[in-house]
Structures are given as structure tokens and as C-alpha cells.
Design a protein around this motif. Sequence first.
Motif, PDB file in Angstrom:
ATOM      1  N   THR A  99     -90.047   3.957 -11.030  1.00 33.26           N
ATOM      2  CA  THR A  99     -89.740   4.667  -9.733  1.00 33.26           C
ATOM      3  C   THR A  99     -91.028   5.357  -9.280  1.00 33.26           C
ATOM      4  O   THR A  99     -91.226   5.858  -8.183  1.00 33.26           O
ATOM      5  N   GLY A 100     -92.125   5.464 -10.355  1.00 34.46           N
ATOM      6  CA  GLY A 100     -93.318   6.429  -9.888  1.00 34.46           C
ATOM      7  C   GLY A 100     -94.328   5.576  -9.590  1.00 34.46           C
ATOM      8  O   GLY A 100     -95.501   5.729  -9.484  1.00 34.46           O
ATOM      9  N   GLU A 133     -97.429   1.732 -13.978  1.00 31.55           N
ATOM     10  CA  GLU A 133     -97.172   2.660 -15.157  1.00 31.55           C
ATOM     11  C   GLU A 133     -98.468   1.833 -16.021  1.00 31.55           C
ATOM     12  O   GLU A 133     -99.053   2.696 -16.523  1.00 31.55           O
ATOM     13  N   GLY A 165     -84.291   3.989  -9.688  1.00 32.01           N
ATOM     14  CA  GLY A 165     -84.078   4.338 -11.047  1.00 32.01           C
ATOM     15  C   GLY A 165     -82.523   4.063 -11.639  1.00 32.01           C
ATOM     16  O   GLY A 165     -81.658   4.139 -10.826  1.00 32.01           O
ATOM     17  N   GLY A 174     -82.744   8.238 -16.291  1.00 26.60           N
ATOM     18  CA  GLY A 174     -83.845   9.040 -16.034  1.00 26.60           C
ATOM     19  C   GLY A 174     -84.460   9.721 -14.531  1.00 26.60           C
ATOM     20  O   GLY A 174     -83.268  10.512 -14.057  1.00 26.60           O
ATOM     21  N   THR A 175     -85.244   9.136 -14.238  1.00 27.73           N
ATOM     22  CA  THR A 175     -85.626   9.571 -12.800  1.00 27.73           C
ATOM     23  C   THR A 175     -84.729   8.705 -11.838  1.00 27.73           C
ATOM     24  O   THR A 175     -85.324   7.903 -11.460  1.00 27.73           O
ATOM     25  N   ASP A 225     -83.919  10.073  -8.634  1.00 28.98           N
ATOM     26  CA  ASP A 225     -84.057  10.496  -7.432  1.00 28.98           C
ATOM     27  C   ASP A 225     -85.241  10.031  -6.494  1.00 28.98           C
ATOM     28  O   ASP A 225     -85.548  10.604  -5.674  1.00 28.98           O
ATOM     29  N   ARG A 226     -86.005   9.136  -7.276  1.00 30.94           N
ATOM     30  CA  ARG A 226     -87.053   8.676  -6.460  1.00 30.94           C
ATOM     31  C   ARG A 226     -86.799   6.909  -6.246  1.00 30.94           C
ATOM     32  O   ARG A 226     -86.226   6.263  -7.175  1.00 30.94           O
ATOM     33  N   HIS A 255     -89.267   3.335  -5.098  1.00 31.17           N
ATOM     34  CA  HIS A 255     -90.725   2.991  -5.094  1.00 31.17           C
ATOM     35  C   HIS A 255     -90.654   1.753  -4.251  1.00 31.17           C
ATOM     36  O   HIS A 255     -89.872   0.810  -4.562  1.00 31.17           O
ATOM     37  N   THR A 302     -85.733   0.698 -17.482  1.00 33.60           N
ATOM     38  CA  THR A 302     -84.808   1.959 -17.062  1.00 33.60           C
ATOM     39  C   THR A 302     -84.819   2.085 -15.388  1.00 33.60           C
ATOM     40  O   THR A 302     -84.558   2.851 -14.814  1.00 33.60           O
ATOM     41  N   ARG A 347     -79.151  11.443  -6.467  1.00 34.88           N
ATOM     42  CA  ARG A 347     -78.501  12.216  -7.820  1.00 34.88           C
ATOM     43  C   ARG A 347     -77.080  12.572  -7.496  1.00 34.88           C
ATOM     44  O   ARG A 347     -76.614  12.916  -8.648  1.00 34.88           O
ATOM     45  N   ASN A 362     -75.136  10.583  -9.759  1.00 30.86           N
ATOM     46  CA  ASN A 362     -75.278  10.487 -11.328  1.00 30.86           C
ATOM     47  C   ASN A 362     -73.849  10.439 -11.959  1.00 30.86           C
ATOM     48  O   ASN A 362     -73.003  11.085 -11.560  1.00 30.86           O
TER      49      ASN A 362
END
Length: 402
Positions: A42-43, A46, A62, A65-66, A68-69, A71, A82, A107, A110
Motif C-alpha cells: 500500500t506504500g 518496496e 491493505g 497492518g496498513t 487505511d492506504r 496504491h 499482506t 479503518r 477493521n
Amino acid sequence: MKVMESSNDWELKSLRDLATINYGRSPAAILSIDGLYPVVGTGGTERLGNDYLHEGESIIVGRKGTIDRVHFATGRFWTIDTAYYLSDFKESVPRWLFYFLQAIDLRQMNEATGVPSLSRDLLYKLQIPTPPKPEQIKIAEILSTVDRAIEQTEAIITKQQRIKTGLMQDLLTRGIDEHGNIRSEETHEFKDSPLGRIPVEWEVKYLMEIVAITEGQRDPKREPYHDWLLVAPDHIESKSGLLLTKKTAREQGAISGKYEFSCGDVVYSKIRPYLRKAVLVDFNGLCSADMYPLRPKEGVRSEFVLMVILGERFSRYAESVSERSGFPKINRKELSEFRVALPSGSEQNRMATFAKELSTSSVHNKTHLSKLRSIKTALMQDLLTGKKRVTALLNDTEEITS
């Protein structure tokens, strides 16, 4: 699950109707420093790998973990285990759907009590207000245009920061002569010193010979201190010397002892020195006990002290000595052992003027970036709900430009 109100004539469709959600996979077996394909989460990218899971446009969401993002990915890529990646966009334009998922708070979906996680079944149940494809395309085009402007402005700010870092290093080691030129050993006289070669006019001083740390704490619950502005480390932007927010001790609910500072002091965060947080304050106030209020002594400019504290040599020193303890922090003894190459007062004035010009340009671009982000947020709210239809927006644009 409906997450956004929308125009009455847009059809509500589930995410299952619009795309297929696929599981990412562990990249362990395909990782390679010479890989041709990005390994994404999502970032963004990597690592690199020598194989790919998908080719084409996709949205990375996601799974653990992450969450709320999101990509947007294109071309050939591998998605980590993940995260999910979307494909087979049936009745949706990938970039439009990306912006929709970016606009909502994932989120709230979740399902875990520990590490945040999203289930595919729940994601499939998302009810999405779906405009006709031509509108999806136009919405995506408009938001992509704003995104490009944001990316270009971010690139300018990053470039400016690199240039500023280099110039600050030059100023602190070579200075500026009376003609406004950065000194060179080819044209100016230098001398050996414990800090290396420095201009012959300069002196080497210990930091505590040019600044003092104010003593004694104040009770922020008592008058007049509870109405004073209180500066904490998280109020200062990393590396820039900018104060991001101003709140009184009362507004922050402060109860423990704080240090007092005066206008013209440099307030430096002694914890986590690698964040490089310091600000030259233009008001009287209080600061957290995790900070040092540094008061310049006679003949020393506040702007010069800030340049030293945010400079590369001091920052490396602070990071190095702070690693000796379990928690990253620089103490007074360590601070007092740092040495500074000190120019004359008139040269400090020239250096301060030069540094101010660089900072003014940087602040302008950061303000512009903040405005662009606000514009994007407002556009997403208007366009993705149908509050403002794309056709009306395009008509407005034509009127403005005609």
C-alpha cells in the motif's frame, strides 16, 4: 455496506460488481536486487523481484497492518502477501475506483482487535455510488491532474531541501565574504583548526560558549503560564525549523513542569535527535521538558544558532552520542562538548539573510502544496458523491478560460 452519500441518479453497486479482489503472495522466492518487477504494497514499491503476479492497471488495498492506504499500480508487478490487488474491472474505471477507495476510511471495516485487518468478503460488500463510465473517466482525469501538480510540487520541495542542505553546509564551513560570495581557499585565506580548514577570521568555540540554557521550570497550571504558548517536539517540522502549530498550555492540558523561553531563543528537541527539530521563536512562552531553550550570548545571532543546530555536522554528532543510551536523547554534557566554527557578527548577519531567502522560497512551495491537497480533498468530496457533476465543472472551466 454503504460508506458515502451520492447523487440520486447514480446506481449503488457492490465492489464485487466492479472488480475482482485477489490475494497477494509472499515475495520471498522472487526477490532480487537486479529484479525487473516492482514488489508493491500500500506504500508503493518496496523491493524488486524477478517475477510478477499481475500486468495492467490495479489498486493495492491493505489486507493486514496498513489498511487505511491504497496504491495505484500499473504494468507488471508483484503484490506482497499482506495486501490485495484488484483486477478485472468490469463496470468501473480503475483510476476512478482508486480515488473512491482513497476517499473513504477503510479503518472502519477493521475486524481485528490486534493487528488491523480487512476481509475480502467485507470489502466485496462495499456499496459504491457508481456514475456512468464517461463520468468516471472525467472524474479520474480531473483528480489525476491535481495529483500530478501535487507530485511536481513535492519534487520541487525535495530538490530545494537538497540544495538548501548543501548550501547550509557551505555556509557553516566557508561562510560568505563581504561581497556576498561563498569563500573558497583559492580566493580567501583559510587556517587549520580542530574542525578542519576554516576561514582565518573565524574562531572555534564550544557550543555552550555561544549559547546558554535557561534554568528552572514553570508550573503550566498557574498564572500567567497557563495562558502562554507551549511548544512541544511534535509542534515542529522535522529539519525545516518551522513551527506547525501554536497552542497555550491550558489548551494542551499541560500539568508537568515546563521551561520558559524568550523571543529570539532557539528551542531544540533533545529527544530523537535524528528528527532534527528546532525552531527560532519570535514570542515568549514555554517549552516541553524534552527540549532545550538555547539563548544566544552577546555577539551571536539567533539565526546562526539555528543553522548550527539544524546543520549536518551537529545533527550527525547528536545522533551519534544519543545512541549510547537506550533511548535516543542528547544530554547537557554531550551538548557542551560540541564545537562550533564562529564567524564575526557581520558575517553571521549575511549568513542569516542568505538562509532567510532560501527558507522563504521553501515556505512558499509548502503553502502551495497544502492548498493543492485541500483542493484535492474538496474535489473528491464533490465529484465522487455527485454533489458537483463533472459536466457542470467542465462548463465552469470553459467559462473561466473563455
